[in-house]
Motif scaffolding. Structure first.
Motif, PDB file in Angstrom:
ATOM      1  N   ASP A  63       7.030  42.553 -10.428  1.00 24.26           N
ATOM      2  CA  ASP A  63       7.208  43.828 -11.342  1.00 24.26           C
ATOM      3  C   ASP A  63       8.785  44.261 -11.278  1.00 24.26           C
ATOM      4  N   GLY A  64       8.846  45.389 -12.113  1.00 21.86           N
ATOM      5  CA  GLY A  64      10.099  45.819 -12.168  1.00 21.86           C
ATOM      6  C   GLY A  64      10.606  46.721 -11.068  1.00 21.86           C
ATOM      7  N   ALA A  65       9.585  47.367 -10.340  1.00 19.04           N
ATOM      8  CA  ALA A  65      10.226  48.067  -9.093  1.00 19.04           C
ATOM      9  C   ALA A  65      10.679  47.321  -8.159  1.00 19.04           C
ATOM     10  N   GLU A  66       9.987  46.073  -7.790  1.00 17.77           N
ATOM     11  CA  GLU A  66      10.132  45.184  -6.908  1.00 17.77           C
ATOM     12  C   GLU A  66      11.387  44.481  -7.495  1.00 17.77           C
ATOM     13  N   ALA A  67      11.773  44.536  -8.513  1.00 22.41           N
ATOM     14  CA  ALA A  67      12.910  43.743  -9.181  1.00 22.41           C
ATOM     15  C   ALA A  67      14.131  44.607  -8.770  1.00 22.41           C
ATOM     16  N   VAL A  68      13.908  45.894  -8.713  1.00 22.77           N
ATOM     17  CA  VAL A  68      15.238  46.840  -8.344  1.00 22.77           C
ATOM     18  C   VAL A  68      15.423  46.671  -7.094  1.00 22.77           C
ATOM     19  N   GLU A  69      14.303  46.764  -6.302  1.00 23.32           N
ATOM     20  CA  GLU A  69      14.473  46.869  -4.725  1.00 23.32           C
ATOM     21  C   GLU A  69      15.273  45.333  -4.345  1.00 23.32           C
ATOM     22  N   LEU A  70      14.807  44.210  -4.586  1.00 25.91           N
ATOM     23  CA  LEU A  70      15.367  43.013  -4.460  1.00 25.91           C
ATOM     24  C   LEU A  70      16.753  42.701  -4.746  1.00 25.91           C
ATOM     25  N   THR A  71      17.130  43.595  -5.970  1.00 23.06           N
ATOM     26  CA  THR A  71      18.517  43.562  -6.485  1.00 23.06           C
ATOM     27  C   THR A  71      19.396  44.237  -5.480  1.00 23.06           C
ATOM     28  N   ARG A  72      19.118  45.229  -5.057  1.00 14.86           N
ATOM     29  CA  ARG A  72      19.961  45.972  -3.953  1.00 14.86           C
ATOM     30  C   ARG A  72      19.924  45.049  -2.640  1.00 14.86           C
ATOM     31  N   ALA A  73      18.949  44.498  -2.506  1.00 16.46           N
ATOM     32  CA  ALA A  73      18.989  43.523  -1.036  1.00 16.46           C
ATOM     33  C   ALA A  73      19.640  42.178  -1.353  1.00 16.46           C
ATOM     34  N   ARG A  74      19.505  41.751  -2.384  1.00 18.13           N
ATOM     35  CA  ARG A  74      19.742  40.281  -2.658  1.00 18.13           C
ATOM     36  C   ARG A  74      20.990  40.156  -3.545  1.00 18.13           C
ATOM     37  N   ARG A  75      21.407  41.299  -4.074  1.00 18.36           N
ATOM     38  CA  ARG A  75      22.555  41.232  -4.834  1.00 18.36           C
ATOM     39  C   ARG A  75      22.806  40.028  -5.925  1.00 18.36           C
ATOM     40  N   PRO A  76      21.889  39.987  -6.931  1.00 21.89           N
ATOM     41  CA  PRO A  76      21.903  38.570  -7.711  1.00 21.89           C
ATOM     42  C   PRO A  76      22.978  38.720  -8.774  1.00 21.89           C
ATOM     43  N   ASP A  77      23.493  37.767  -9.356  1.00 19.78           N
ATOM     44  CA  ASP A  77      24.519  37.640 -10.582  1.00 19.78           C
ATOM     45  C   ASP A  77      23.701  37.932 -11.862  1.00 19.78           C
ATOM     46  N   VAL A  78      22.562  37.493 -11.932  1.00 19.49           N
ATOM     47  CA  VAL A  78      21.700  37.402 -13.094  1.00 19.49           C
ATOM     48  C   VAL A  78      20.272  37.401 -12.763  1.00 19.49           C
ATOM     49  N   VAL A  79      19.523  38.445 -13.499  1.00 22.94           N
ATOM     50  CA  VAL A  79      18.096  38.340 -13.389  1.00 22.94           C
ATOM     51  C   VAL A  79      17.518  38.024 -14.658  1.00 22.94           C
ATOM     52  N   LEU A  80      16.407  37.146 -14.465  1.00 24.24           N
ATOM     53  CA  LEU A  80      15.819  36.668 -15.692  1.00 24.24           C
ATOM     54  C   LEU A  80      14.568  37.745 -15.552  1.00 24.24           C
ATOM     55  N   MET A  81      14.158  38.226 -16.577  1.00 24.67           N
ATOM     56  CA  MET A  81      13.154  39.663 -16.606  1.00 24.67           C
ATOM     57  C   MET A  81      12.175  39.497 -17.716  1.00 24.67           C
ATOM     58  N   ASP A  82      11.063  39.473 -17.102  1.00 25.08           N
ATOM     59  CA  ASP A  82       9.852  39.607 -18.243  1.00 25.08           C
ATOM     60  C   ASP A  82       9.584  40.975 -18.718  1.00 25.08           C
ATOM     61  N   ILE A  83       9.099  41.011 -19.610  1.00 28.78           N
ATOM     62  CA  ILE A  83       8.988  42.427 -20.474  1.00 28.78           C
ATOM     63  C   ILE A  83       7.656  43.086 -19.958  1.00 28.78           C
ATOM     64  N   ARG A  84       6.439  42.508 -20.413  1.00 33.53           N
ATOM     65  CA  ARG A  84       5.122  42.997 -20.162  1.00 33.53           C
ATOM     66  C   ARG A  84       4.586  42.844 -18.754  1.00 33.53           C
ATOM     67  N   MET A  85       4.811  43.908 -17.743  1.00 34.04           N
ATOM     68  CA  MET A  85       4.077  43.720 -16.394  1.00 34.04           C
ATOM     69  C   MET A  85       3.626  45.034 -16.004  1.00 34.04           C
ATOM     70  N   PRO A  86       2.725  44.737 -15.173  1.00 32.90           N
ATOM     71  CA  PRO A  86       2.073  46.179 -14.587  1.00 32.90           C
ATOM     72  C   PRO A  86       2.987  46.978 -13.915  1.00 32.90           C
ATOM     73  N   GLY A  87       2.640  48.366 -13.941  1.00 33.29           N
ATOM     74  CA  GLY A  87       3.677  49.088 -13.008  1.00 33.29           C
ATOM     75  C   GLY A  87       5.043  49.318 -14.131  1.00 33.29           C
ATOM     76  N   VAL A  88       6.027  49.162 -13.366  1.00 31.32           N
ATOM     77  CA  VAL A  88       7.445  49.309 -13.924  1.00 31.32           C
ATOM     78  C   VAL A  88       7.773  47.939 -14.894  1.00 31.32           C
ATOM     79  N   ASP A  89       7.700  48.384 -16.089  1.00 29.95           N
ATOM     80  CA  ASP A  89       7.784  47.011 -17.177  1.00 29.95           C
ATOM     81  C   ASP A  89       9.348  46.584 -17.126  1.00 29.95           C
ATOM     82  N   GLY A  90       9.689  45.548 -17.659  1.00 29.83           N
ATOM     83  CA  GLY A  90      10.869  44.963 -17.789  1.00 29.83           C
ATOM     84  C   GLY A  90      11.986  45.565 -18.411  1.00 29.83           C
TER      85      GLY A  90
END
Length: 235
Positions: free
Chosen positions: A53-80
């Motif tokens: 989900d989007g919230a986990e994406a933000v957390e993992l981006t801070r931790a793993r520092r990806p160059d590119v994120v492939l992002m789905d739109i419709r997700m529970p909680g924080v959407d894409g």
């Protein structure tokens, strides 16, 4: 989408030398695995994490520092879309490619407004998905052809009564920057612009950065649309 729980990472969390670091975000576990399999075929791409989900994406981006994120739109909680906006607000934001099964106009506009540099459908050829990762990592943009066409058509319709505003912003540019913008608006890559104008690609990148700032836009697609509104490009 089946809303399965996410996995925090893949088995490969270390950055290979020179490899592009990618985070996959989708609430469907099987979709994440399929995308990881596609990207793992390229030795220059490393999937450093997966999020459900989007919230986990933000957390993992801070931790793993990806160059590119492939992002789905419709997700529970924080959407894409919301997650993309939060990612692009980080001090060192990754590039975002929105990847969805829903070919709806509003998603395209919302994704670009949030700062995404790419918009693809999940039925896109696997090779094009890898290509999109490379393109956006280089600071360029990639849109599904049908989405791009409708986006341009709707943008023209929404701004046809306000070309003066676009021209006023473009007037802030130097003559050389306007030349770069004209080629950018026609879909030229940095390498193609460099070849066409006889300059280094690094110089083109500097010009593009200045253009985005002067036009007050977040990515190349928005700059191209501003140029089209002012009657520049579109050949």
């Amino acid at each position: 989408m089946n809303g399965t729980a996410s996995t925090g990472n893949t088995g490969n969390t270390e950055n290979a030398d020179g490899a592009l670091r990618v985070l996959i975000v989708d609430d469907d576990h099987l979709v994440r695995l399929a995308l990881a399999d596609i990207l793992d075929q390229d030795p220059d791409v490393t999937v450093v994490a997966q999020a459900g989900d989007g919230a986990e994406a933000v957390e993992l981006t801070r931790a793993r520092r990806p160059d590119v994120v492939l992002m789905d739109i419709r997700m529970p909680g924080v959407d894409g879309i919301t997650a993309t906006r939060r990612l692009r607000a980080l001090s060192e934001p990754p590039q975002v490619v929105v990847l969805t099964t829903f070919d709806l106009d509003q998603y395209v506009y919302d994704a670009l407004a949030a700062g995404a540099s790419g918009f693809l459908l999940k039925d896109t050829d696997p090779g094009e998905i890898v290509r999109a990762v490379r393109i956006v990592a280089d600071g360029q943009a990639m849109l599904h052809p049908a989405a791009a066409r409708r986006l341009i058509d709707r943008y023209h319709e929404s701004t046809r009564h306000a070309p003066d505003h676009a021209r006023a912003r473009i007037d802030r540019l130097t003559p050389r920057e306007k030349e770069v913008l004209a080629l950018l608006a026609d879909g030229a890559s940095n390498a193609e612009i460099a070849a066409g104008l006889g300059m280094r690609e690094s110089t083109v990148k500097a010009h593009v950065s200045r253009i985005l700032s002067a036009l007050e836009v977040g990515n190349r697609v928005q700059a191209a649309l501003c140029a089209r509104s002012a009657g520049i490009g579109g050949s």
